[in-house]
Each structure stands twice: as structure tokens, then as C-alpha cells.
Write a protein that holds these residues in place. Structure first.
Motif, PDB file in Angstrom:
ATOM      1  N   LEU A  21      -9.775  31.981 -15.903  1.00 42.62           N
ATOM      2  CA  LEU A  21     -10.454  32.100 -14.612  1.00 42.62           C
ATOM      3  C   LEU A  21     -11.947  31.809 -14.737  1.00 42.62           C
ATOM      4  O   LEU A  21     -12.524  31.100 -13.901  1.00 42.62           O
ATOM      5  N   ALA A  22     -12.566  32.352 -15.780  1.00 41.81           N
ATOM      6  CA  ALA A  22     -14.004  32.121 -15.975  1.00 41.81           C
ATOM      7  C   ALA A  22     -14.293  30.654 -16.259  1.00 41.81           C
ATOM      8  O   ALA A  22     -15.233  30.069 -15.706  1.00 41.81           O
ATOM      9  N   THR A  23     -13.487  30.042 -17.116  1.00 42.24           N
ATOM     10  CA  THR A  23     -13.710  28.648 -17.489  1.00 42.24           C
ATOM     11  C   THR A  23     -13.407  27.713 -16.329  1.00 42.24           C
ATOM     12  O   THR A  23     -14.108  26.719 -16.115  1.00 42.24           O
ATOM     13  N   SER A  24     -12.349  28.009 -15.582  1.00 44.98           N
ATOM     14  CA  SER A  24     -11.979  27.156 -14.450  1.00 44.98           C
ATOM     15  C   SER A  24     -13.075  27.150 -13.389  1.00 44.98           C
ATOM     16  O   SER A  24     -13.331  26.122 -12.751  1.00 44.98           O
ATOM     17  N   ALA A  25     -13.730  28.295 -13.200  1.00 46.01           N
ATOM     18  CA  ALA A  25     -14.829  28.342 -12.223  1.00 46.01           C
ATOM     19  C   ALA A  25     -15.926  27.360 -12.604  1.00 46.01           C
ATOM     20  O   ALA A  25     -16.567  26.739 -11.733  1.00 46.01           O
ATOM     21  N   TYR A  26     -16.129  27.179 -13.885  1.00 46.14           N
ATOM     22  CA  TYR A  26     -17.148  26.255 -14.374  1.00 46.14           C
ATOM     23  C   TYR A  26     -16.761  24.803 -14.083  1.00 46.14           C
ATOM     24  O   TYR A  26     -17.610  23.921 -14.041  1.00 46.14           O
ATOM     25  N   GLY A  27     -15.461  24.549 -13.860  1.00 43.70           N
ATOM     26  CA  GLY A  27     -15.010  23.200 -13.532  1.00 43.70           C
ATOM     27  C   GLY A  27     -15.594  22.684 -12.228  1.00 43.70           C
ATOM     28  O   GLY A  27     -15.735  21.474 -12.034  1.00 43.70           O
ATOM     29  N   ILE A  28     -15.939  23.597 -11.318  1.00 45.43           N
ATOM     30  CA  ILE A  28     -16.585  23.187 -10.068  1.00 45.43           C
ATOM     31  C   ILE A  28     -17.920  22.510 -10.384  1.00 45.43           C
ATOM     32  O   ILE A  28     -18.293  21.509  -9.771  1.00 45.43           O
ATOM     33  N   SER A  29     -18.643  23.084 -11.349  1.00 47.79           N
ATOM     34  CA  SER A  29     -19.912  22.482 -11.752  1.00 47.79           C
ATOM     35  C   SER A  29     -19.696  21.077 -12.269  1.00 47.79           C
ATOM     36  O   SER A  29     -20.438  20.149 -11.919  1.00 47.79           O
ATOM     37  N   ARG A 128      -0.794  35.803 -31.105  1.00 46.37           N
ATOM     38  CA  ARG A 128      -1.661  34.642 -31.311  1.00 46.37           C
ATOM     39  C   ARG A 128      -1.070  33.385 -30.677  1.00 46.37           C
ATOM     40  O   ARG A 128      -1.773  32.622 -30.018  1.00 46.37           O
ATOM     41  N   THR A 129       0.223  33.184 -30.881  1.00 43.06           N
ATOM     42  CA  THR A 129       0.872  32.014 -30.288  1.00 43.06           C
ATOM     43  C   THR A 129       0.850  32.095 -28.765  1.00 43.06           C
ATOM     44  O   THR A 129       0.547  31.117 -28.072  1.00 43.06           O
ATOM     45  N   LEU A 130       1.171  33.261 -28.242  1.00 43.06           N
ATOM     46  CA  LEU A 130       1.175  33.454 -26.788  1.00 43.06           C
ATOM     47  C   LEU A 130      -0.219  33.271 -26.207  1.00 43.06           C
ATOM     48  O   LEU A 130      -0.401  32.624 -25.173  1.00 43.06           O
ATOM     49  N   GLY A 131      -1.234  33.838 -26.871  1.00 42.24           N
ATOM     50  CA  GLY A 131      -2.602  33.689 -26.394  1.00 42.24           C
ATOM     51  C   GLY A 131      -3.040  32.239 -26.342  1.00 42.24           C
ATOM     52  O   GLY A 131      -3.734  31.822 -25.402  1.00 42.24           O
ATOM     53  N   PHE A 132      -2.638  31.460 -27.339  1.00 45.93           N
ATOM     54  CA  PHE A 132      -3.000  30.044 -27.363  1.00 45.93           C
ATOM     55  C   PHE A 132      -2.406  29.302 -26.164  1.00 45.93           C
ATOM     56  O   PHE A 132      -3.116  28.598 -25.437  1.00 45.93           O
ATOM     57  N   TRP A 133      -1.100  29.447 -25.958  1.00 46.01           N
ATOM     58  CA  TRP A 133      -0.435  28.676 -24.907  1.00 46.01           C
ATOM     59  C   TRP A 133      -0.841  29.136 -23.510  1.00 46.01           C
ATOM     60  O   TRP A 133      -1.067  28.299 -22.622  1.00 46.01           O
ATOM     61  N   VAL A 134      -0.925  30.444 -23.298  1.00 47.17           N
ATOM     62  CA  VAL A 134      -1.317  30.942 -21.975  1.00 47.17           C
ATOM     63  C   VAL A 134      -2.715  30.454 -21.622  1.00 47.17           C
ATOM     64  O   VAL A 134      -2.958  29.956 -20.515  1.00 47.17           O
ATOM     65  N   THR A 135      -3.638  30.575 -22.570  1.00 44.72           N
ATOM     66  CA  THR A 135      -5.018  30.163 -22.305  1.00 44.72           C
ATOM     67  C   THR A 135      -5.113  28.665 -22.083  1.00 44.72           C
ATOM     68  O   THR A 135      -5.742  28.199 -21.115  1.00 44.72           O
ATOM     69  N   GLY A 136      -4.515  27.880 -22.986  1.00 50.04           N
ATOM     70  CA  GLY A 136      -4.618  26.425 -22.888  1.00 50.04           C
ATOM     71  C   GLY A 136      -4.021  25.866 -21.608  1.00 50.04           C
ATOM     72  O   GLY A 136      -4.653  25.063 -20.915  1.00 50.04           O
ATOM     73  N   VAL A 137      -2.805  26.298 -21.274  1.00 47.79           N
ATOM     74  CA  VAL A 137      -2.131  25.778 -20.074  1.00 47.79           C
ATOM     75  C   VAL A 137      -2.842  26.252 -18.805  1.00 47.79           C
ATOM     76  O   VAL A 137      -3.044  25.480 -17.856  1.00 47.79           O
ATOM     77  N   ALA A 138      -3.235  27.535 -18.769  1.00 46.88           N
ATOM     78  CA  ALA A 138      -3.902  28.069 -17.576  1.00 46.88           C
ATOM     79  C   ALA A 138      -5.236  27.369 -17.330  1.00 46.88           C
ATOM     80  O   ALA A 138      -5.580  27.046 -16.184  1.00 46.88           O
ATOM     81  N   ILE A 139      -5.987  27.118 -18.399  1.00 47.05           N
ATOM     82  CA  ILE A 139      -7.263  26.426 -18.230  1.00 47.05           C
ATOM     83  C   ILE A 139      -7.038  24.985 -17.798  1.00 47.05           C
ATOM     84  O   ILE A 139      -7.784  24.456 -16.953  1.00 47.05           O
ATOM     85  N   TYR A 140      -6.021  24.337 -18.341  1.00 49.46           N
ATOM     86  CA  TYR A 140      -5.772  22.940 -17.964  1.00 49.46           C
ATOM     87  C   TYR A 140      -5.500  22.829 -16.466  1.00 49.46           C
ATOM     88  O   TYR A 140      -6.037  21.952 -15.778  1.00 49.46           O
ATOM     89  N   ILE A 141      -4.680  23.741 -15.955  1.00 50.76           N
ATOM     90  CA  ILE A 141      -4.363  23.723 -14.521  1.00 50.76           C
ATOM     91  C   ILE A 141      -5.604  24.075 -13.699  1.00 50.76           C
ATOM     92  O   ILE A 141      -5.963  23.379 -12.741  1.00 50.76           O
TER      93      ILE A 141
END
Length: 242
Positions: A21-29, A128-141
Motif C-alpha cells: 500500500l505504501a509503495t503503490s501510493a508512490y506510483g502516483i508520483s 519468507r516465501t509467502l512474504g516474498f510473493w504477497v509483497t511482489g504481486v501486490a506491489i505489481y498490481i
């Protein structure tokens, strides 16, 4: 009774979503600044879809904004320099992802600062595996959705830095980093790398300060500075005192 692995898995998911959520907000910039630098909406969106590494994308449009099409080689070089760090992330995340080339190929696109940080902040292999995939996919979207929004609404929003969006990703990183600063070595590495990057940023092209600052961590880890136990006193050894 709740099992510990379930607790760690839920924590990994929460951290991944929060960072996304924090990183995606930066995508607006990024979307707004990319259009302001001369890219159209379609080019801006393709850049996020294909490159998908915020630091490299901002370096690219920053150089393009200053020199136009004639600055394209320098923009590509700056983006590539910042992207080199993802190679190191890939080597570190290889045992977390596990074997199998289809899975590794998919993971390569999601191996970024945030997914690596969230993954390594966990303790169990599953978390660790779950954190990687959840973060990566969520940020990509989220990143691509907000890139489109920023590109379309850039003129309406004005300067996105006025809303503090440029600090969102840094704040998320600090939240992940803070619990790991428990030893003299970790604190010294973080402080030294920050000082090196801050001092070199005004003088070097984008990407180089980050890579040079990373050498601080490599040197400290290689030689284990500040992590060595204090040498025993000779008299203590003679008496057998621990």
C-alpha cells in the motif's frame, strides 16, 4: 490453539500488504512525473509493466526530463546501474524461491527491494516465501494501477511531492529495517551506508551512490567488523575462567 507457523504466515501477509500500500501510493508520483517529463500515458504504463523497479524508473525519467530524447543513453545507463542491485537480491532469494525454472522465472520479475526486505524480515521458510510473493504481486498490481492514475491525473494533482508521497516508500523501508538494528554491526552498517550514499549523491550519476554504499555492507560482512567476540584475557584462559 494457534500454531506458531500460522502466526508467522499472517504476519508476513500483513507486512506484505502494508508495504504494498505504501509503495503503490508512490506510483502516483511516478505516473505524474513521467508524463511531465515528456512520456505519454501509454509509454508511462508500459515502463511500469515491463521495468517494474521504482528506483530505476525514477532515474530513467529524471534523466529524460533534463535532456529529452538525446539523453536516452544516459537514462538507460542510470536505470541499469540501479537495477544491478536486483541481481544481488536474486542470489539471496534463490533458496527462498526454491527449485524449478518456471517458478524462478516468475519470481525474477517480482524480486525488488520491497519483496526482498519483507521476505528476509521473516523467520520461518514458509513465512519468507509467502512474504516474498504477497509483497511482489501486490506491489505489481498496485504500482501499475497508481501509475495509470498518476499519468491520467498528473495535471490535476500538481506536484505529487506536496502530498508526501515521495516519503511513503522510505517510511515503509524504515519500518522493516528498524527491528533488525539490534547489534552494533547492523547499526554501523546502516549508518555508514547512509552517510556514503548521501555524500556521493550530489556528485555521481543516479545508481552509483547506491552501489558504492552497498559495498560498505559487503566489506563489513566479509570481515565481520564489530561482530567479533572480544578476545579472552590470557590470565582467564590459564585459570579456565569462561
Amino acid at each position: 490453539m494457534t500454531h506458531e507457523p500460522d502466526v508467522e504466515a499472517r504476519r508476513a501477509r500483513r507486512q506484505g500488504v502494508a508495504v504494498a500500500l505504501a509503495t503503490s501510493a508512490y506510483g502516483i508520483s511516478f505516473g505524474a512525473l513521467a508524463v511531465a517529463s515528456g512520456l505519454d500515458v501509454w509509454q508511462t504504463c508500459v515502463l511500469s509493466l515491463v521495468m517494474f523497479t521504482g528506483g530505476s524508473q525514477f532515474a530513467f525519467i529524471g534523466v529524460m526530463a533534463s535532456g529529452g530524447l538525446s539523453a536516452a543513453p544516459a537514462a538507460i545507463a542510470s536505470a541499469a546501474l540501479l537495477g544491478v542491485r536486483n541481481v544481488a537480491y536474486g542470489m539471496r532469494m534463490s533458496p527462498v524461491i526454491g527449485p524449478g525454472w518456471p517458478k524462478r522465472l516468475a519470481a525474477a520479475h517480482f524480486t525488488i527491494d520491497e519483496s526482498t526486505a519483507v521476505s528476509l524480515a521473516q523467520t520461518s521458510p514458509r513465512a519468507r516465501t509467502l512474504g516474498f510473493w504477497v509483497t511482489g504481486v501486490a506491489i505489481y498490481i498496485g504500482w501499475n494501477a497508481t501509475t495509470l492514475a498518476g499519468a491520467l491525473l498528473g495535471d490535476v494533482l500538481g506536484d505529487p511531492r506536496a502530498y508526501g508521497l515521495d516519503a511513503a516508500a522510505a517510511a515503509a523501508f524504515l519500518a522493516l529495517l528498524w527491528p533488525r538494528l539490534r547489534s552494533r554491526q547492523a547499526i554501523a552498517v546502516g549508518a555508514a551506508a547512509a552517510v556514503v550514499a548521501a555524500c556521493l549523491t550530489p556528485w555521481l550519476m543516479p545508481g552509483l551512490p547506491v552501489l558504492i554504499a552497498a559495498l560498505v555492507a559487503v566489506a563489513v560482512g566479509w570481515f565481520n567488523w564489530l561482530g567479533r567476540p572480544a578476545p579472552e584475557n590470557g590470565a582467564q584462559r590459564a585459570r579456565g575462567t569462561p
